[in-house]
Design a protein around this motif. Structure first.
Motif, PDB file in Angstrom:
ATOM      1  N   TYR A 140      20.357  61.823  54.766  1.00  0.00           N
ATOM      2  CA  TYR A 140      21.301  61.001  53.932  1.00  0.00           C
ATOM      3  C   TYR A 140      20.534  59.881  52.882  1.00  0.00           C
ATOM      4  O   TYR A 140      20.879  59.516  51.740  1.00  0.00           O
ATOM      5  N   LEU A 144      20.914  59.807  48.858  1.00  0.00           N
ATOM      6  CA  LEU A 144      21.092  58.369  48.507  1.00  0.00           C
ATOM      7  C   LEU A 144      20.361  58.166  47.065  1.00  0.00           C
ATOM      8  O   LEU A 144      20.474  57.763  46.001  1.00  0.00           O
ATOM      9  N   ALA A 156      26.991  56.960  45.729  1.00  0.00           N
ATOM     10  CA  ALA A 156      25.843  56.392  46.281  1.00  0.00           C
ATOM     11  C   ALA A 156      26.324  55.318  47.434  1.00  0.00           C
ATOM     12  O   ALA A 156      25.828  55.114  48.492  1.00  0.00           O
ATOM     13  N   THR A 159      27.506  57.101  50.601  1.00  0.00           N
ATOM     14  CA  THR A 159      26.332  57.437  51.204  1.00  0.00           C
ATOM     15  C   THR A 159      25.698  56.460  52.154  1.00  0.00           C
ATOM     16  O   THR A 159      25.194  56.445  53.106  1.00  0.00           O
ATOM     17  N   ILE A 160      25.401  55.296  51.333  1.00  0.00           N
ATOM     18  CA  ILE A 160      25.083  53.988  52.294  1.00  0.00           C
ATOM     19  C   ILE A 160      25.740  53.605  53.230  1.00  0.00           C
ATOM     20  O   ILE A 160      25.457  53.012  54.196  1.00  0.00           O
ATOM     21  N   SER A 173      16.212  52.424  52.362  1.00  0.00           N
ATOM     22  CA  SER A 173      17.684  52.806  51.756  1.00  0.00           C
ATOM     23  C   SER A 173      18.357  51.875  51.153  1.00  0.00           C
ATOM     24  O   SER A 173      19.133  51.740  49.989  1.00  0.00           O
ATOM     25  N   MET A 177      19.856  51.239  46.988  1.00  0.00           N
ATOM     26  CA  MET A 177      21.180  50.768  46.601  1.00  0.00           C
ATOM     27  C   MET A 177      20.932  49.337  45.763  1.00  0.00           C
ATOM     28  O   MET A 177      21.779  49.226  44.745  1.00  0.00           O
TER      29      MET A 177
END
Length: 500
Positions: A140, A144, A156, A159-160, A173, A177
């Motif tokens: 994942y 991202l 995005a 996905t976060i 991660s 973002m």
């Protein structure tokens, strides 16, 4: 802070491995490092149109074995050398030919490579083929990155949220973002995410630098200063890169004195394994401010670390060229020539480019002759610098001949210089010499220097009168218009930096 440390560690690994493809080390000639013969074969297979897996197939046919760890190493080296298509080929060969079971890390790397080589749609198709049991947080995280790279904000964000559900609070991660929000001007969302990160205790040096750069992009110096003061007051452990980022913010605002103050503060945090890369960075930053004294001072500190990397010479030469210290740059080049173990054309290219921009054609030609006589090769940028001189001095016939050499010397799939190429095409069209113009265009197509669409546009341009357009702007498919306009302005000021 762990992310910053790991980032620099990866950079050093990249340099060590990348020396096989594009030399970065200047070591004593008496101490050659042993080289894996298979790596040497792969390093020579540079043409992205020719599968690098041919070398692997031949190796196996010779009765030799390739381990999974070796293949992962090759992928890492190729990625760090920006040979992404070849890296992807090795990744696919690892599972298709050798039948190695892919770990979540292998899958994440392949997902990233597919996105970069074939685009987001192909990456999503590959992701859809991944079994549910393999869709772990690493995968994942790679997904991202794909969405962030292509600025697909909604995907995005979705996905976060998946990453949050794993309950694994990874700064990496969240920083991806955070940077995406900054790039897209979503500052309220960025602040909200940063608050979440603070509550989870996962803010690190990279988080701070993203926020500092966001303040710089919005010219919010007061906000930046308040944020930096608060961060220091909270007892957060900062590093040299944080203050170097603050220096950039001030420099963008034209505040050289404050930028200088931040750079001096940055020096206080330089120690250990990051020293070399930190000094290389500061060389260019002091040059941007115009402080020649500090550039030479940092260079002495850099050399006191021991052996000097080719990357250090690149930083020093680019700094001296920016400061218009040509004599100093010549001395540094002579020093490098006396002790390098691996030839790196980017280093003499610094001076070739500077000579051509300053009209010192004889010096440029003498340096080029010296390189060729030593048995080393020029690259596209070397010849392109000469073409730039000829174009600027209305010696376009000479530019045409040199441009052919540049095209042949460019690595396949490089970006050709649009200013020089368009000047040559328009010159030949004006002379009615469509045959030579088309020869150049076909050569560019054969070398994959621009897209098929651009080739067709320019082919049509050569044969048909188009008073409202130019060859330069027909290259927009490969050179986005906003970048062309910016580069055009720089070219008019005589400040454009040529690049492959």
């Amino acid at each position: 802070m762990s992310l910053i440390r790991s980032k620099w560690s990866l950079h050093y690994i990249s340099r060590l491995s990348g020396s096989l493809f594009y030399s970065t080390e200047a070591l004593p000639p008496s101490s050659p490092a042993p080289v894996d013969p298979l790596i040497r074969r792969i390093s020579r297979a540079r043409d992205p149109r020719i599968p690098v897996t041919r070398e692997l197939d031949q190796w196996v046919q010779e009765g030799r074995h390739v381990t999974k760890s070796q293949l992962r190493k090759f992928i890492t080296i190729l990625r760090n050398s920006h040979r992404l298509r070849h890296a992807l080929q090795v990744s696919e060969w690892m599972s298709n030919k050798e039948n190695h079971e892919l770990t979540s890390g292998d899958i994440a790397v392949r997902l990233d490579l597919i996105s970069k080589v074939h685009g987001l749609d192909e990456a999503e198709r590959y992701y859809a083929s991944i079994p549910e049991t393999s869709r772990v947080v690493e995968v994942y995280g790679a997904l991202l990155n794909c969405y962030a790279e292509h600025q697909s904000l909604e995907k995005a964000e979705a996905t976060i949220q998946k990453i949050r559900e794993f309950g694994v609070n990874r700064a990496l991660s969240y920083n991806v973002m955070l940077k995406l929000y900054a790039q897209m001007g979503q500052y309220e969302k960025m602040d909200s995410l940063m608050q979440e990160m603070e509550e989870k205790g996962i803010c690190d040096g990279f988080t701070i630098n993203i926020r500092l750069n966001a303040y710089a992009n919005t010219s919010d110096l007061k906000g930046m200063e308040k944020f930096l003061m608060q961060t220091e007051a909270d007892g957060t452990t900062l590093n040299w890169f944080t203050y170097a980022s603050a220096a950039n913010c001030y420099l963008k605002a034209g505040l050289s004195d404050k930028s200088l103050e931040m750079l001096k503060k940055s020096e206080l945090f330089i120690k250990g394994n990051v020293s070399r890369i930190a000094y290389e960075s500061l060389l260019t930053k002091y040059a941007a401010i115009g402080s020649k004294e500090d550039v030479y001072r940092i260079w002495i500190m850099y050399k006191n670390l021991g052996k000097s990397n080719n990357s250090g010479y690149i930083s020093m030469l680019s700094s001296l060229v920016k400061l218009d210290d040509i004599e100093g740059a010549e001395r540094i080049l002579e020093e490098w020539e006396s002790g390098y173990a691996f030839f790196d054309i980017r280093i003499p290219n610094m001076l070739i480019s500077a000579y051509c921009k300053k009209g010192l054609l004889e010096k440029a030609e003498a340096l080029i002759s010296k390189i060729l006589e030593s048995g080393n090769e020029l690259d596209g940028r070397s010849w392109d610098s000469l073409a730039t001189y000829y174009c600027r001095n209305n010696l376009t016939e000479s530019a045409v001949e040199v441009m052919k050499k540049a095209i042949l010397a460019y690595r396949p799939s490089s970006k050709v210089n649009p200013f020089n190429l368009s000047a040559c095409i328009e010159y030949l069209k004006g002379k009615g010499d469509s045959e030579r113009a088309l020869d150049i265009l076909k050569l560019c197509r054969e070398r994959s220097l621009f897209s098929e669409g651009t080739y067709n546009e320019l082919f049509h341009f050569v044969h048909v009168e188009k008073p409202d357009t130019s060859a330069f702007h027909l290259m927009a498919e490969d050179h986005p218009m906003e970048k062309i306009d910016q580069a055009s302005d720089a070219e008019k000021r005589g400040e454009m930096e040529l690049s492959n």
